[in-house]
Design an enzyme around this catalytic site. Structure first.
Site, PDB file in Angstrom:
ATOM      1  N   HIS A 282       0.851  -1.457  -0.021  1.00  0.00           N
ATOM      2  CA  HIS A 282       0.027  -0.107   0.154  1.00  0.00           C
ATOM      3  C   HIS A 282       1.031   1.157   0.124  1.00  0.00           C
ATOM      4  O   HIS A 282       0.765   2.160  -0.816  1.00  0.00           O
ATOM      5  CB  HIS A 282      -0.926  -0.079   1.298  1.00  0.00           C
ATOM      6  CG  HIS A 282      -2.072   1.379   1.687  1.00  0.00           C
ATOM      7  ND1 HIS A 282      -3.010   1.222   0.904  1.00  0.00           N
ATOM      8  CD2 HIS A 282      -1.448   2.231   1.825  1.00  0.00           C
ATOM      9  CE1 HIS A 282      -3.492   2.313   1.195  1.00  0.00           C
ATOM     10  NE2 HIS A 282      -2.504   3.231   1.713  1.00  0.00           N
ATOM     11  N   GLU A 283       1.712   1.361   0.865  1.00  0.00           N
ATOM     12  CA  GLU A 283       2.736   2.466   0.938  1.00  0.00           C
ATOM     13  C   GLU A 283       3.524   2.604  -0.271  1.00  0.00           C
ATOM     14  O   GLU A 283       4.009   3.608  -0.712  1.00  0.00           O
ATOM     15  CB  GLU A 283       3.744   2.461   2.175  1.00  0.00           C
ATOM     16  CG  GLU A 283       2.760   2.535   3.598  1.00  0.00           C
ATOM     17  CD  GLU A 283       1.864   3.813   3.828  1.00  0.00           C
ATOM     18  OE1 GLU A 283       2.334   4.833   2.856  1.00  0.00           O
ATOM     19  OE2 GLU A 283       0.778   3.648   4.449  1.00  0.00           O
TER      20      GLU A 283
ATOM     21  N   HIS B   6       2.359   4.539  -2.922  1.00  0.00           N
ATOM     22  CA  HIS B   6       2.321   5.884  -2.862  1.00  0.00           C
ATOM     23  C   HIS B   6       3.820   6.268  -3.228  1.00  0.00           C
ATOM     24  O   HIS B   6       3.785   7.204  -3.983  1.00  0.00           O
ATOM     25  CB  HIS B   6       2.062   6.113  -1.328  1.00  0.00           C
ATOM     26  CG  HIS B   6       0.777   5.990  -0.714  1.00  0.00           C
ATOM     27  ND1 HIS B   6      -0.310   6.586  -1.367  1.00  0.00           N
ATOM     28  CD2 HIS B   6       0.451   5.637   0.489  1.00  0.00           C
ATOM     29  CE1 HIS B   6      -1.482   6.412  -0.469  1.00  0.00           C
ATOM     30  NE2 HIS B   6      -0.925   5.790   0.514  1.00  0.00           N
TER      31      HIS B   6
ATOM     32  N   ASP C  53      -4.642   7.715  -1.811  1.00  0.00           N
ATOM     33  CA  ASP C  53      -5.599   6.657  -1.299  1.00  0.00           C
ATOM     34  C   ASP C  53      -6.909   6.886  -1.847  1.00  0.00           C
ATOM     35  O   ASP C  53      -7.174   7.924  -2.199  1.00  0.00           O
ATOM     36  CB  ASP C  53      -5.777   7.051   0.349  1.00  0.00           C
ATOM     37  CG  ASP C  53      -4.682   6.657   1.229  1.00  0.00           C
ATOM     38  OD1 ASP C  53      -4.180   5.457   0.837  1.00  0.00           O
ATOM     39  OD2 ASP C  53      -4.181   7.317   2.001  1.00  0.00           O
TER      40      ASP C  53
END
Length: 782
Positions: free
Chosen positions: A397-398, A401, A408
């Site tokens: 998830h990170e 980014h 998000d």
């Protein structure tokens, strides 16, 4: 429309595309008006491209290649240009398309096309504009002259002419630093027109609020820029200044720039730069355990990334940079690596985030983030998995980014919206089901209230996704959303087994395995209800990573040897999804010859045949349990594995087992006769639709930290640990993306870059080549 590519010869010079060749077929008779129409189309198209791509690029230079039989006194001789190499071709009509413009394009979306085809009739006859629309969807413009020189072969006509005034380029590399009370900004100078020339002036603004600069630049605090004299495009600009405030420790400021040209045309707002006066406290306490957890997190994340992106990419190699004071015999000296350059950093908690993982991401969507931040406490405290989700998924998830600049896909500012007369939660995808609840100060749940002004739920309302559901969800939504109900069913069935099935004085150990294997409990004698409950608390709360069965078997047998050094007659209950990511055949013979009785519960609808053989040859039981949310098969399977101590009066008897979907009461009848009934219990397990509160997040400090001055120097004393984990399961060869074909008389010549046995590694066994006279066949079947 064809864009820049090194394989086409088209180049991007600053913001302008050059070396565009527009070739006229030798079958086309001379018609000088055709050249004027081409000039008009390209010039108008340049304006349309510039506007459509947010004033980023335009057509700067194009060359028209005319046939050798065309006469002209101002043509120049062609060099390497040819009709076959041209990306834009003017030729007689293709019977399949007539005068309709088209592009030969056989690859997938994003793959470069072969060429664009226009007919002379399309360019010369304005009646086609009514049929196909404006050639560039803009009004015709005045086109400048061409210069031509005579040649004896093919000929070249080069366009000249000036495009209208462009503003300076957007600055994309602004950086900021606070040194005591002075702010230092650095950026690359834009031009007068895009990236050409010298800008007239800069406007610099700052704010405590990131969104203010991003969406309302003019509302930020202005910085005096009269002392700045802009330099030529591409130069490095620097500006330092003091603000009219005292910059306290813990302060974070945001900065942005716009630039103007001589006609006061203004550029877009630059990227947002951040500067903080937050000095880290003492470095994390050295711990070899952090290294092992980081390796496990990245390895599990690699498997999750590979699966989430359709088996396209994974993490192949990672280097861990440890502090110089850490001791280790297998460390190698760092070369150019440093903490300040690392994209993934493990450091003490940022007071604004606490232990929560986060990514410094200040650019627009698609702009790479600065770094990912994890704390040692987050990595070492397994209780935080329940709060934030499995570490491997959080890492991916990170990663999205920091690597791809993805934001998000939930909205804290607008969490709810109306759709078809109902209130929906902002989420991705909309198929995620859940419930709306308000959390009180005492952490009780109550129904949400509706704001009469917006007709939406109030700001105290929260959408709780059902933690156990089978649905597609975005990596950028809730990284802790479980992909299915299996882990909950496992917890409930194992809890029932430990609480009600195991007899007193039995000895029980617990092992968990995924990418790695670990012992949750050594052999423990069940001598009280407290012992049972303590074992239940150790059951795993999250499932992630690979299914390394051999590691699980080996660890289980090791635990069984803990009482007398062997496993003869000991019983091992092996619960798995049945699909190994390692080679179970290589370790099954060792387990079979160990002397242990191995019962296997395969969870799901598939199981490796070796598991059946292993249970059969060791005298164990093999059971297949469905993972459907209304299925009791796993519970029943556990109940059937009664490990007897010989006293049948103490063995549990299951009288009834039923599963159903209900939103109200669950009604049923169970008959209990005189032969049974001692310690009768009813166990209810549940699936979708239960709201469970995560434990509260650890509090974060909003007070500024007491910090002292510091200096930073490169010491060369850091060390490197290279991760060499198990290769992910078998990968297919990479997709071939550069296949080209050529016909020489009756021979077809194909060329491509060889893929590997596993993605781009090794050598493939075979290659299949398919021939078709229609590209539609490949679009449908390949």
């Amino acid at each position: 429309m064809l864009l820049s590519s090194t394989s086409t010869g088209i180049k991007l010079d600053g913001n302008g595309y050059t070396d565009i060749v527009i070739a006229i077929s030798s079958k086309v008779p001379q018609e000088n008006r055709l050249i004027d129409k081409i000039k008009e189309m390209v010039t108008e198209g340049s304006l349309y491209l510039y506007d459509a791509l947010d004033k980023k690029v335009y057509f700067k230079e194009a060359t028209i290649l005319v046939p050798p039989h065309w006469n002209g006194t101002n043509f120049t001789k062609a060099r390497t240009e040819s009709f076959e190499k041209a990306k834009i071709r003017i030729d007689n009509a293709n019977p399949a398309y007539c005068n309709e413009p088209y592009t030969n394009q056989y690859g997938e979306c994003g793959a470069e096309g072969e060429y664009t085809h226009f007919t002379p009739e399309y360019l010369l006859n304005d009646i086609f504009i009514q049929h196909y629309g404006s050639r560039v969807q803009l009004n015709p413009l005045e086109v400048k002259n061409f210069t031509r020189t005579d040649t004896g072969e093919s000929f070249v006509v080069t366009t000249s002419g000036t495009l209208p005034n462009f503003p300076p380029n957007r600055i994309t590399d602004l950086s900021a630093e606070i040194q005591e009370d002075t702010v230092l900004l650095n950026w690359t100078a834009p031009g007068e027109d895009l990236d050409q020339g010298t800008a007239k002036s800069y406007e610099i603004r700052w704010s405590f609020d990131l969104d203010m600069l991003r969406f309302n630049f003019s509302n930020g605090h202005a910085v005096n820029t009269t002392a700045i004299s802009p330099q030529k495009a591409g130069s490095v600009e620097q500006h330092s200044f003091n603000l009219n405030i005292t910059i306290q420790n813990g302060t974070t400021l945001f900065f942005a720039i716009q630039s103007k040209d001589k006609l006061n045309a203004t550029s877009e707002t630059s990227n947002i730069a951040q500067a903080s006066k937050i000095i880290p406290g003492p470095k994390p306490i050295s711990s070899q355990e952090i290294n092992l957890i980081v390796i496990e997190m990245v390895t599990e994340g690699s498997f999750y990334l590979y699966d989430a992106l359709d088996e396209k990419v994974y993490f192949r190699e990672v280097t861990i940079l440890v502090p110089p004071e850490w001791n280790g015999t297998d460390f190698t000296r760092a070369r150019t690596e440093s903490f300040g350059r690392a994209k993934i950093r493990i450091d003490n908690a940022n007071p604004f985030y606490g232990v929560e993982p986060y990514t410094n991401l200040y650019g627009e969507c698609g702009t790479e983030g600065e770094y990912i931040h994890f704390t040692p406490e987050y990595l070492l405290n397994d209780d935080l998995i329940e709060l934030y989700g499995a570490r491997g998924r959080v890492f991916v998830h990170e990663w999205a980014h920091v690597r791809w600049g993805v934001y998000d896909e939930y909205n804290g500012k607008q969490p709810f919206y109306h759709s078809d007369g109902q209130i929906e939660a902002t989420r991705c995808s909309k198929d995620i089901i859940g419930q709306f609840r308000e959390v009180t100060a005492e952490r009780f749940l109550r129904p949400c209230l509706i704001d009469p002004q917006t007709s939406l739920y109030t700001g105290n309302c929260t959408f709780f996704p059902d933690r156990n559901q089978i649905t597609n969800s975005s990596i950028m939504y809730f990284p802790s959303l479980d992909p299915g109900p299996r882990i909950l069913q496992l917890q409930q069935a194992a809890t029932h087994f430990l609480r009600n099935i195991f007899e007193d004085q039995a000895r029980v150990g617990i092992v968990t395995f995924s990418t790695f294997a670990s012992t949750l409990s050594p052999l423990t004698t069940i001598d009280s209800d407290t012992t049972r409950e303590n074992l239940i608390k150790l059951l795993p709360k999250a499932a992630d990573g690979w299914t390394n069965m051999c590691l699980g078997l080996s660890q289980g047998l090791q635990v069984l040897r803990g009482d007398n050094g062997n496993v003869l007659g000991d019983e091992l209950i092996f619960l798995t999804d049945g699909q190994a990511t390692d080679d179970i055949r290589s370790c099954a013979p060792i387990a079979i010859e160990s002397g242990a009785i191995i019962h296997t519960l395969a969870f799901g609808n598939r199981a490796d045949p070796v598991l059946i053989e292993m249970s059969d040859k060791t005298g164990g039981i093999f059971l297949l349990a469905s993972d459907d949310v209304t299925s009791n098969q796993l519970m029943d399977a556990f109940a059937s594995l009664i490990l007897s101590t010989g006293d049948y009066t103490k063995e549990p008897v299951q009288l009834e087992s039923a599963g159903k979907t209900t939103s109200d009461w669950f009604n049923g009848t169970v008959s209990v006769d005189q032969t049974v009934g001692n310690k009768t219990s009813f166990v209810i397990i549940y699936g979708i639709g239960v709201v469970e509160l995560n434990p509260p997040k650890p509090p974060v400090s909003v007070e500024p930290l007491e910090v002292e001055n510091f200096t930073r120097t490169a010491t060369g004393e850091s060390f490197v640990v290279t991760l060499s984990g198990t290769t992910p399961p078998n990968f297919p060869p990479n997709r071939i993306t550069d296949l080209s074909a050529e016909i020489q008389e009756d021979t077809v010549l194909l060329s491509w870059t060889a893929p590997g046995e596993d993605l781009d590694q090794g050598t493939v066994i075979s290659i299949s080549v398919i021939l078709s006279s229609s590209n539609k066949y490949f679009k449908r079947t390949v």
